[in-house]
Design a protein around this motif. Structure first.
Motif, PDB file in Angstrom:
ATOM      1  N   THR A   1      43.845  36.350  33.563  1.00  0.00           N
ATOM      2  CA  THR A   1      44.099  36.400  32.120  1.00  0.00           C
ATOM      3  C   THR A   1      45.240  35.493  31.672  1.00  0.00           C
ATOM      4  N   SER A   2      46.113  35.069  32.599  1.00  0.00           N
ATOM      5  CA  SER A   2      47.253  34.221  32.222  1.00  0.00           C
ATOM      6  C   SER A   2      47.037  32.754  32.578  1.00  0.00           C
ATOM      7  N   ASN A   3      45.841  32.417  33.084  1.00  0.00           N
ATOM      8  CA  ASN A   3      45.497  31.021  33.404  1.00  0.00           C
ATOM      9  C   ASN A   3      46.489  30.354  34.350  1.00  0.00           C
ATOM     10  N   THR A   4      46.836  31.046  35.404  1.00  0.00           N
ATOM     11  CA  THR A   4      47.728  30.478  36.421  1.00  0.00           C
ATOM     12  C   THR A   4      46.963  30.055  37.671  1.00  0.00           C
ATOM     13  N   GLY A   5      45.643  30.265  37.678  1.00  0.00           N
ATOM     14  CA  GLY A   5      44.875  30.000  38.882  1.00  0.00           C
ATOM     15  C   GLY A   5      45.096  31.075  39.926  1.00  0.00           C
ATOM     16  N   ARG A   6      45.621  32.230  39.479  1.00  0.00           N
ATOM     17  CA  ARG A   6      45.954  33.318  40.394  1.00  0.00           C
ATOM     18  C   ARG A   6      45.475  34.655  39.828  1.00  0.00           C
ATOM     19  N   VAL A   7      45.023  35.508  40.742  1.00  0.00           N
ATOM     20  CA  VAL A   7      44.563  36.847  40.369  1.00  0.00           C
ATOM     21  C   VAL A   7      45.408  37.858  41.137  1.00  0.00           C
ATOM     22  N   PRO A   8      46.037  38.794  40.466  1.00  0.00           N
ATOM     23  CA  PRO A   8      46.823  39.809  41.187  1.00  0.00           C
ATOM     24  C   PRO A   8      45.970  40.497  42.246  1.00  0.00           C
ATOM     25  N   LEU A   9      46.558  40.707  43.414  1.00  0.00           N
ATOM     26  CA  LEU A   9      45.821  41.379  44.482  1.00  0.00           C
ATOM     27  C   LEU A   9      45.315  42.741  44.011  1.00  0.00           C
ATOM     28  N   ALA A  10      46.064  43.397  43.130  1.00  0.00           N
ATOM     29  CA  ALA A  10      45.644  44.690  42.587  1.00  0.00           C
ATOM     30  C   ALA A  10      44.312  44.555  41.847  1.00  0.00           C
ATOM     31  N   THR A  11      44.189  43.524  41.031  1.00  0.00           N
ATOM     32  CA  THR A  11      42.948  43.292  40.281  1.00  0.00           C
ATOM     33  C   THR A  11      41.811  42.907  41.231  1.00  0.00           C
ATOM     34  N   PHE A  12      42.142  42.107  42.221  1.00  0.00           N
ATOM     35  CA  PHE A  12      41.174  41.631  43.214  1.00  0.00           C
ATOM     36  C   PHE A  12      40.537  42.812  43.951  1.00  0.00           C
ATOM     37  N   HIS A  13      41.366  43.713  44.465  1.00  0.00           N
ATOM     38  CA  HIS A  13      40.851  44.852  45.223  1.00  0.00           C
ATOM     39  C   HIS A  13      40.252  45.931  44.323  1.00  0.00           C
ATOM     40  N   LYS A  14      40.686  46.001  43.083  1.00  0.00           N
ATOM     41  CA  LYS A  14      40.061  46.943  42.146  1.00  0.00           C
ATOM     42  C   LYS A  14      38.602  46.534  41.908  1.00  0.00           C
ATOM     43  N   ALA A  15      38.361  45.213  41.822  1.00  0.00           N
ATOM     44  CA  ALA A  15      36.984  44.732  41.650  1.00  0.00           C
ATOM     45  C   ALA A  15      36.121  45.116  42.849  1.00  0.00           C
ATOM     46  N   ALA A  16      36.702  45.056  44.053  1.00  0.00           N
ATOM     47  CA  ALA A  16      35.961  45.447  45.252  1.00  0.00           C
ATOM     48  C   ALA A  16      35.618  46.935  45.210  1.00  0.00           C
ATOM     49  N   LEU A  17      36.580  47.753  44.813  1.00  0.00           N
ATOM     50  CA  LEU A  17      36.336  49.201  44.725  1.00  0.00           C
ATOM     51  C   LEU A  17      35.301  49.535  43.647  1.00  0.00           C
ATOM     52  N   ASP A  18      35.209  48.662  42.643  1.00  0.00           N
ATOM     53  CA  ASP A  18      34.243  48.888  41.567  1.00  0.00           C
ATOM     54  C   ASP A  18      32.845  48.384  41.926  1.00  0.00           C
ATOM     55  N   GLY A  19      32.682  47.883  43.161  1.00  0.00           N
ATOM     56  CA  GLY A  19      31.347  47.504  43.608  1.00  0.00           C
ATOM     57  C   GLY A  19      31.158  46.045  43.947  1.00  0.00           C
ATOM     58  N   ASP A  20      32.147  45.170  43.640  1.00  0.00           N
ATOM     59  CA  ASP A  20      32.001  43.754  43.987  1.00  0.00           C
ATOM     60  C   ASP A  20      32.569  43.536  45.382  1.00  0.00           C
TER      61      ASP A  20
END
Length: 577
Positions: free
Chosen positions: A302-321
């Motif tokens: 969301t901040s266009n840094t080319g980076r995704v917080p690890l928290a968001t990354f693993h939340k997506a995995a828990l949500d099925g991705d």
């Protein structure tokens, strides 16, 4: 003779000896091991000769293929640091070949440099035999012409093809096939090859899939797409369709004009050519898969840094991705994590993750088939415009602004912190910025954070290394839940790198490491320098000649003056006696 004319003669002789020395103290380029021309050759002749001497006459390497490789490599080649003879060294050659294979096929060939940090092409530490073994036989100071670079690309393509040939041979042995294939056998052989190629090194999975072909699509969701790609390759292959048409024509002659495609038979070489076409076209299929993963990660950034917080990354995995299930330790090993900010916490670097082993579709001993870099188009633009190994900061800033305007909605502006970093790089290189150094790659990453990967210091990561057991690379559910629950701070939402404030930029660039690494040990020589050098050498030679000539004239003038004085003295002596 007096001491003055004698010393002048010594000076003249010394100048003549100096002019006989080479103007440049640089060692002469090594002679070509690929080419030993014994007559006038056109560039096309040289390319064919280079390929013949690399592969051995009879491989059937056509001019069309060589010209395609030549065109793909030429832009990169023009921008590389070169010797006075226009040759590149081993590190630059590996860099050029690596980019060619990644950009053209999505192939990361083992034995070439893995990324911009590694320039150990053909060193003793390199474990891959085929590619590195060839270069290891050459002297470390060996340099390479453009024709030799093209020939090396052809040679490596053949190494890859030979590896695939071995897989196909194993399939023939398994199936008990001898001699030519009938048309009804072809589909079975092709599908078996794809399984053995894609799951190479996993014999249990291959055996289960071949015993229960009806269950493949259930266990392997991409299998239907593979079959579509395989059939499409069969129809579009120039070599194969041509062979098929010829064989149908021959069958008609035998059957009295009746077209019977079922009677057509295919040699091992026919099938091998088709499989080569399939594996080379696989990059187009994988590109869509890579773009899908990239789009998901970009949406999380969301901040266009080319980076995704690890928290968001693993939340997506828990949500099925499930795709985003790698552990922090494995992401760290791949160089896909930024842990430089205690405020932001660990963040996944989007381009580094996309281009890592986690997104390689095929992992063989000789190569990986991975996602292509979206930064290539930017590097192509810089290299095409500059046509040299380095440029002044102002030119790079102008080109960057143009790229931003053409590819984004930005106005071609970027913060002062990014501008100052570029100037700092140039001060370390006499006012020039090397295009193929680690620092410029790092600068590109911050200019285009979602497209260009962050270049780590050599030896600190290995983006293509696969774990012995891939399950060990995955985070446990407990680890993912813990990470997903972490606080997620962010900068101003939607702020492009070009519109951030200096305070935001300083916080964002905490990962910057001011450590340079160059791909080549050769002087950063612009193209016009190589052209100017012979002219300067001729001018210097002419000056030396004039100096020597003047010295000789002066010496003989001195000798003549001495003779005249001596005659005068002798006359006087006779007169007084």
């Amino acid at each position: 003779m007096s001491s003055a004319p004698l010393s002048s003669l010594f000076v003249a002789i010394f100048l003549a000896w100096c002019c006989s020395l080479p103007v440049s103290a640089a060692p002469p380029p090594s002679s070509s091991a690929f080419l030993s021309p014994d007559g006038p050759f056109t560039p096309d002749d040289l390319l064919l000769r280079a390929a013949d001497e690399t592969l051995g006459v009879g491989h059937g390497v056509g001019l069309e293929r060589l010209q395609m490789i030549k065109g793909a490599i030429s832009t990169i080649w023009r921008s590389l640091p070169k010797s006075h003879a226009g040759h590149v060294d081993r590190g630059a050659l590996g860099y050029a070949l690596n980019r060619y294979f990644i950009k053209t096929y999505g192939l990361a060939v083992m034995g070439l440099e893995m990324d911009i940090n590694v320039t150990n092409l053909g060193t003793e530490q390199e474990p891959y035999k085929e590619v590195s073994g060839f270069f290891a036989q050459m002297a470390p100071e060996r340099t390479f012409s453009f024709e030799e670079g093209v020939a090396a690309a052809v040679m490596i393509e053949e190494f890859v093809a030979d590896f695939e040939r071995k897989i196909l041979e194993e399939v023939y042995i398994k199936k008990g096939v001898k001699g030519n294939l009938k048309d009804e056998q072809l589909d079975s052989i092709m599908q078996s090859f794809v399984l053995n190629w894609y799951f190479h090194g996993d014999p249990d999975t291959i055996e289960r899939a071949e015993k229960r072909p009806w269950a493949i699509s259930r266990a392997f969701e991409d299998w239907p797409n593979f079959l579509v790609l395989l059939n499409g390759t069969r129809r579009s292959s120039k070599h194969f369709s041509g062979k098929f048409a010829k064989k149908v024509y021959e069958a008609r002659q035998v059957t009295g004009g009746i077209s019977n495609a079922m009677s057509v038979k295919y040699s091992f070489e026919d099938v091998h050519t088709l499989m080569k076409d399939f594996t080379r076209s696989f990059g187009n299929y994988s590109r869509s898969q890579c773009d899908s993963v990239r789009a998901k990660l970009t949406k999380m950034d969301t901040s266009n840094t080319g980076r995704v917080p690890l928290a968001t990354f693993h939340k997506a995995a828990l949500d099925g991705d499930w795709h985003f299930s790698e552990s922090l330790a494995y992401l760290r090993h791949l160089g896909a994590i930024d842990e430089s900010s205690s405020w932001h916490g660990p963040r996944v670097i989007i381009p580094n993750y996309i281009e890592s082993a986690s997104n390689c579709f095929v992992a063989l001993d000789d190569y990986r088939l991975c996602c292509q870099s979206t930064c290539e188009s930017y590097m192509d633009a810089f290299e095409a415009a500059i046509e040299g190994p380095a440029a002044e900061p102002d030119l790079i800033l102008a080109l960057t602004a143009k790229i931003i305007e053409e590819n984004t909605e930005g106005e071609g502006r970027f913060p002062d912190a990014l501008r100052q970093q570029l100037l700092k790089i140039s001060r370390a290189h006499d006012g020039q910025v090397p295009l193929h150094g680690r620092l410029f790659a790092q600068w590109l990453h911050y200019a285009f954070p979602s497209e260009c990967p962050f270049p780590h210091v050599s030896g600190s990561v290995d983006k293509y290394e696969l774990p012995p057991n891939f399950e060990r690379a995955l985070a446990s559910t407990t680890e993912m839940r813990k990470n997903a629950a972490a606080r997620v701070p962010s900068m101003k939402a939607g702020a492009r790198p070009q519109s951030r404030s200096n305070e935001e930029e300083s916080d964002w660039m905490t990962h910057w490491i001011h450590e340079e690494e160059l791909i080549s040990q050769l002087h950063l020589q612009a193209p016009w320098e190589a052209t100017a050098l012979p002219i300067l050498k001729n001018i210097a030679g002419a000056i030396c000649f004039l100096v020597v000539l003047s010295g000789i004239v002066y010496v003989f003038g001195e000798l003549r003056r001495v003779d005249v004085l001596r005659s005068s003295i002798d006359s006087d002596k006779l007169h007084f006696i």
